[in-house]
Design a protein around this motif. Structure first.
Motif, PDB file in Angstrom:
ATOM      1  N   GLY A 287       0.855  -1.175   0.000  1.00  0.00           N
ATOM      2  CA  GLY A 287       0.000   0.000   0.000  1.00  0.00           C
ATOM      3  C   GLY A 287       0.891   1.225   0.000  1.00  0.00           C
ATOM      4  O   GLY A 287       2.097   1.134  -0.250  1.00  0.00           O
ATOM      5  N   VAL A 288       0.328   2.362   0.280  1.00  0.00           N
ATOM      6  CA  VAL A 288       1.105   3.609   0.384  1.00  0.00           C
ATOM      7  C   VAL A 288       1.034   4.085   1.826  1.00  0.00           C
ATOM      8  O   VAL A 288      -0.055   4.327   2.354  1.00  0.00           O
ATOM      9  CB  VAL A 288       0.561   4.697  -0.566  1.00  0.00           C
ATOM     10  N   GLY A 289       2.183   4.195   2.455  1.00  0.00           N
ATOM     11  CA  GLY A 289       2.226   4.637   3.840  1.00  0.00           C
ATOM     12  C   GLY A 289       2.506   6.111   3.989  1.00  0.00           C
ATOM     13  O   GLY A 289       2.348   6.680   5.076  1.00  0.00           O
ATOM     14  N   LEU A 290       2.934   6.749   2.891  1.00  0.00           N
ATOM     15  CA  LEU A 290       3.189   8.190   2.914  1.00  0.00           C
ATOM     16  C   LEU A 290       3.077   8.736   1.500  1.00  0.00           C
ATOM     17  O   LEU A 290       3.971   8.544   0.677  1.00  0.00           O
ATOM     18  CB  LEU A 290       4.581   8.493   3.489  1.00  0.00           C
ATOM     19  N   PHE A 291       1.963   9.389   1.213  1.00  0.00           N
ATOM     20  CA  PHE A 291       1.785  10.139  -0.022  1.00  0.00           C
ATOM     21  C   PHE A 291       2.076  11.588   0.333  1.00  0.00           C
ATOM     22  O   PHE A 291       1.312  12.232   1.048  1.00  0.00           O
ATOM     23  CB  PHE A 291       0.350   9.977  -0.538  1.00  0.00           C
ATOM     24  N   ARG A 292       3.207  12.090  -0.165  1.00  0.00           N
ATOM     25  CA  ARG A 292       3.638  13.450   0.187  1.00  0.00           C
ATOM     26  C   ARG A 292       2.866  14.451  -0.672  1.00  0.00           C
ATOM     27  O   ARG A 292       3.311  14.845  -1.751  1.00  0.00           O
ATOM     28  CB  ARG A 292       5.139  13.592  -0.039  1.00  0.00           C
ATOM     29  N   LEU A 317      -5.740   6.169  -4.908  1.00  0.00           N
ATOM     30  CA  LEU A 317      -6.653   5.258  -4.213  1.00  0.00           C
ATOM     31  C   LEU A 317      -7.152   4.160  -5.140  1.00  0.00           C
ATOM     32  O   LEU A 317      -7.213   2.979  -4.752  1.00  0.00           O
ATOM     33  CB  LEU A 317      -7.833   6.049  -3.643  1.00  0.00           C
ATOM     34  N   GLU A 318      -7.506   4.513  -6.361  1.00  0.00           N
ATOM     35  CA  GLU A 318      -7.981   3.497  -7.305  1.00  0.00           C
ATOM     36  C   GLU A 318      -6.861   2.539  -7.683  1.00  0.00           C
ATOM     37  O   GLU A 318      -7.093   1.334  -7.867  1.00  0.00           O
ATOM     38  CB  GLU A 318      -8.551   4.173  -8.550  1.00  0.00           C
ATOM     39  N   VAL A 326      -2.112   6.213   2.608  1.00  0.00           N
ATOM     40  CA  VAL A 326      -2.017   7.231   3.650  1.00  0.00           C
ATOM     41  C   VAL A 326      -1.518   8.525   3.015  1.00  0.00           C
ATOM     42  O   VAL A 326      -0.393   8.578   2.504  1.00  0.00           O
ATOM     43  CB  VAL A 326      -1.055   6.807   4.783  1.00  0.00           C
ATOM     44  N   VAL A 327      -2.358   9.553   3.043  1.00  0.00           N
ATOM     45  CA  VAL A 327      -1.985  10.850   2.480  1.00  0.00           C
ATOM     46  C   VAL A 327      -1.626  11.798   3.618  1.00  0.00           C
ATOM     47  O   VAL A 327      -2.431  12.014   4.534  1.00  0.00           O
ATOM     48  CB  VAL A 327      -3.137  11.450   1.648  1.00  0.00           C
ATOM     49  N   ARG A 328      -0.422  12.345   3.557  1.00  0.00           N
ATOM     50  CA  ARG A 328      -0.030  13.390   4.508  1.00  0.00           C
ATOM     51  C   ARG A 328      -0.521  14.726   3.976  1.00  0.00           C
ATOM     52  O   ARG A 328      -0.273  15.070   2.825  1.00  0.00           O
ATOM     53  CB  ARG A 328       1.497  13.415   4.672  1.00  0.00           C
ATOM     54  N   GLY A 380     -11.547   4.328  -2.633  1.00  0.00           N
ATOM     55  CA  GLY A 380     -10.547   3.396  -2.119  1.00  0.00           C
ATOM     56  C   GLY A 380     -10.464   3.474  -0.614  1.00  0.00           C
ATOM     57  O   GLY A 380     -11.379   3.963   0.054  1.00  0.00           O
ATOM     58  N   SER A 381      -9.360   2.975  -0.077  1.00  0.00           N
ATOM     59  CA  SER A 381      -9.152   2.943   1.372  1.00  0.00           C
ATOM     60  C   SER A 381      -8.230   4.099   1.771  1.00  0.00           C
ATOM     61  O   SER A 381      -7.006   3.995   1.668  1.00  0.00           O
ATOM     62  CB  SER A 381      -8.542   1.605   1.785  1.00  0.00           C
ATOM     63  N   LEU A 382      -8.812   5.196   2.212  1.00  0.00           N
ATOM     64  CA  LEU A 382      -8.056   6.421   2.485  1.00  0.00           C
ATOM     65  C   LEU A 382      -7.757   6.589   3.967  1.00  0.00           C
ATOM     66  O   LEU A 382      -8.638   6.449   4.824  1.00  0.00           O
ATOM     67  CB  LEU A 382      -8.835   7.647   2.007  1.00  0.00           C
ATOM     68  N   SER A 383      -6.491   6.905   4.244  1.00  0.00           N
ATOM     69  CA  SER A 383      -6.071   7.345   5.570  1.00  0.00           C
ATOM     70  C   SER A 383      -5.449   8.726   5.403  1.00  0.00           C
ATOM     71  O   SER A 383      -4.691   8.959   4.461  1.00  0.00           O
ATOM     72  CB  SER A 383      -5.049   6.386   6.176  1.00  0.00           C
ATOM     73  N   VAL A 384      -5.781   9.626   6.287  1.00  0.00           N
ATOM     74  CA  VAL A 384      -5.245  10.985   6.240  1.00  0.00           C
ATOM     75  C   VAL A 384      -4.465  11.237   7.516  1.00  0.00           C
ATOM     76  O   VAL A 384      -4.957  10.951   8.615  1.00  0.00           O
ATOM     77  CB  VAL A 384      -6.380  12.031   6.110  1.00  0.00           C
TER      78      VAL A 384
END
Length: 538
Positions: A287-292, A317-318, A326-328, A380-384
């Motif tokens: 997955g993505v743990g840090l989208f800068r 997300l798609e 995970v978007v910072r 999708g599965s979004l974390s902020v």
């Protein structure tokens, strides 16, 4: 035997001929035409150089990721910036040739940066010199000779510019050695992203070494020219052993990240934008743990709109659905600034108006991003997560603004999906009040780069402080362990997204602390997965 030592910025061993590279754009001056003719030549060269920098951005983003490629976006903007081009045009109007005007103006501007107190700004003098060389090359119509090599080589130079480094033939490039540079130089960053053995601060190598066979042992921090048969064989065996290990790591694709004693953790990718999605997938990121998200701002000439941001978040997300992204939220400030935001000059920007502080001081600006994120959550599965948090009150204010955006969107009949919320732990204050923060969020992500900087009071942009820096400082490790324990007490999962996450000497230590997730540069994913499977979590 003649040998020189340097500072390793990326381990590994290579045996190949040295190529000592010289700056481009060193052509002989041609007689100046009329000011009108020279101005026309200059405008054409500016356009050509900007096109080349944009092309280098695309190439670097594909090879090494958007964060590494950022420098070329900055270069392209410099070529349109009146602060850089204005003095050149003034000199040309006064009768100087284009080449002379570029050299003189760049020399003055680079000297101004070099005289600044802030280390990050001092390092920008290298960017001025690089873009000046590129502009001179565009004026002359020449291209760097190192772009085409006939055999494997180790690149050596006084200090490679970003443009030179990216143009090197990666199929033949075996390693990098520079007489100057630092751990934070563009060359070092690119070498790490490509997994190439590299030394900086190696003063013994020089132009007279060009063409000599050499062994670069970045594990030992040495460069040995003219090795004997035994030394050459040993180096090649060591390099082949590393290649075999890399092939073995390929076998881990698709397997769970499970320790020897049965604990499974997540391994995600750090990315700087949608250009890195394929790279992250190719490296088998979970997955993505840090989208800068700040790169959306850094690569724009004006505030990115809600639609522009929504498109980027939705694409990420798609791409990874149903896996977590995970978007910072916007982390502008300190060493990352854009002119259109009109940020005031600060004496100590690392402690200034940056990240969540900037966002909370400009709520409408922040809400544009939060609305875009909320809209994307349906795909999708979004974390902020919110950066540079130091208090629960800040978290609550961020949550209030996000809730306000969600209410607005629902009133507009725009679908909004579930959003997991978290904070970055990157200051001692956040680590020490982690229990209070954990009551407000679903997860923590530990940013070890800034946590180390603020805990040890060491500017991570200052190369002169490297001898005093200890990334394994016990105070930092204690704060990380405290954070993990506090998060778990309150039901939060806890990850690491800073550089220490890719430090394989600490993998087992972090697993024993109870870290649930690691987010690293895509090229570090498979080595980290191997380290996890070799480790015990008890």
């Amino acid at each position: 035997m003649e040998k020189c030592s340097g500072k390793s910025v990326q381990g590994g061993v290579a045996a190949a001929r040295l190529r000592f590279l010289r700056p481009v754009g060193q052509q002989t001056d041609v007689p100046a035409g009329t000011p009108e003719q020279e101005l026309a030549r200059l405008e054409q060269a500016l356009r050509k150089a900007a096109e080349q920098q944009n092309a280098l951005y695309e190439q670097t983003a594909a090879e090494a990721g958007e964060e590494v490629a950022q420098v070329f976006s900055i270069h392209a903007m410099m070529l349109e910036d009146e602060c850089f081009t204005g003095p050149i045009r003034d000199r040309v109007r006064a009768g100087e040739s284009c080449a002379c005007a570029v050299r003189a103006s760049a020399r003055e501007l680079a000297a101004q940066f070099a005289a600044m107190e802030d280390e990050y700004m001092r390092e920008r003098s290298a960017d001025v010199e690089d873009i000046a060389q590129e502009l001179l090359a565009a004026l002359a119509g020449d291209r760097p000779a190192e772009a085409a090599q006939a055999e494997p080589f180790i690149a050596a130079a006084e200090d490679l510019t970003p443009s030179q480094t990216v143009r090197l033939d990666k199929k033949l490039l075996r390693g990098i050695v520079t007489r100057g540079g630092s751990s934070n130089s563009h060359t070092a960053i690119l070498a790490r992203s490509l997994g190439l053995p590299a030394l900086v601060q190696c003063p013994g190598v020089g132009p007279d070494w060009d063409g000599r066979m050499a062994v670069l042992d970045a594990d030992e921090g040495t460069l040995t020219p003219d090795p004997g048969p035994a030394e050459l064989a040993a180096a090649r065996e060591k390099a082949e052993r590393a290649a075999r290990q890399a092939r073995e790591l390929e076998q881990l694709r698709g397997l769970p990240n499970t320790t020897r004693d049965g604990r499974t953790v997540e391994v995600y990718a750090n990315i700087g934008g949608t250009d890195e999605l394929e790279l992250a997938s190719d490296q088998d990121a979970g997955g993505v743990g840090l989208f800068r998200s700040e790169f959306l701002y850094l690569h724009s000439g004006d505030y990115p709109t809600e639609e522009e941001q929504f498109a980027a978040y939705r694409a990420a997300l798609e791409h990874f659905a149903p896996r977590r992204v995970v978007v910072r939220t916007c982390d502008i400030g300190a060493d990352k600034t854009v002119d259109y935001m009109g940020l005031a000059k600060e004496e100590n920007p690392a402690l200034g108006l940056r990240a969540v502080r900037l966002c909370l001081s400009r709520p409408q600006f922040f809400k544009t991003q939060l609305r875009a994120l909320a809209r994307a959550s349906a795909f999708g599965s979004l974390s902020v997560m919110f950066p540079m948090i130091i208090s629960a009150a800040e978290v609550r204010r961020c949550k209030e603004l996000l809730a306000e955006c969600c209410r607005e969107l629902k009133a507009e009949k725009v679908p909004v999906g579930p959003i997991e919320l978290g904070v970055m732990i990157e200051t001692p204050a956040a680590a020490l009040c982690a229990d209070e923060l954990a009551e407000e969020v679903d997860f923590f992500s530990i940013g070890t780069n800034d946590l180390t900087q603020y805990t040890c009071a060491l500017d991570r942009q200052n190369a002169a402080l490297e001898p005093f820096s200890d990334p394994h400082h016990p105070a930092v490790l204690r704060l990380i362990e405290m954070t993990v324990q506090a998060g778990h007490r309150h039901g939060c999962w806890v990850g690491i997204c800073g550089e220490l996450g890719a430090d394989l000497t600490l993998t087992e230590t972090f697993l024993k602390m109870g870290v649930d997730e690691f987010s690293v540069n895509p090229v570090s994913i498979l080595p980290l997965r191997g380290a996890i499977r070799r480790s015990s979590a008890r």
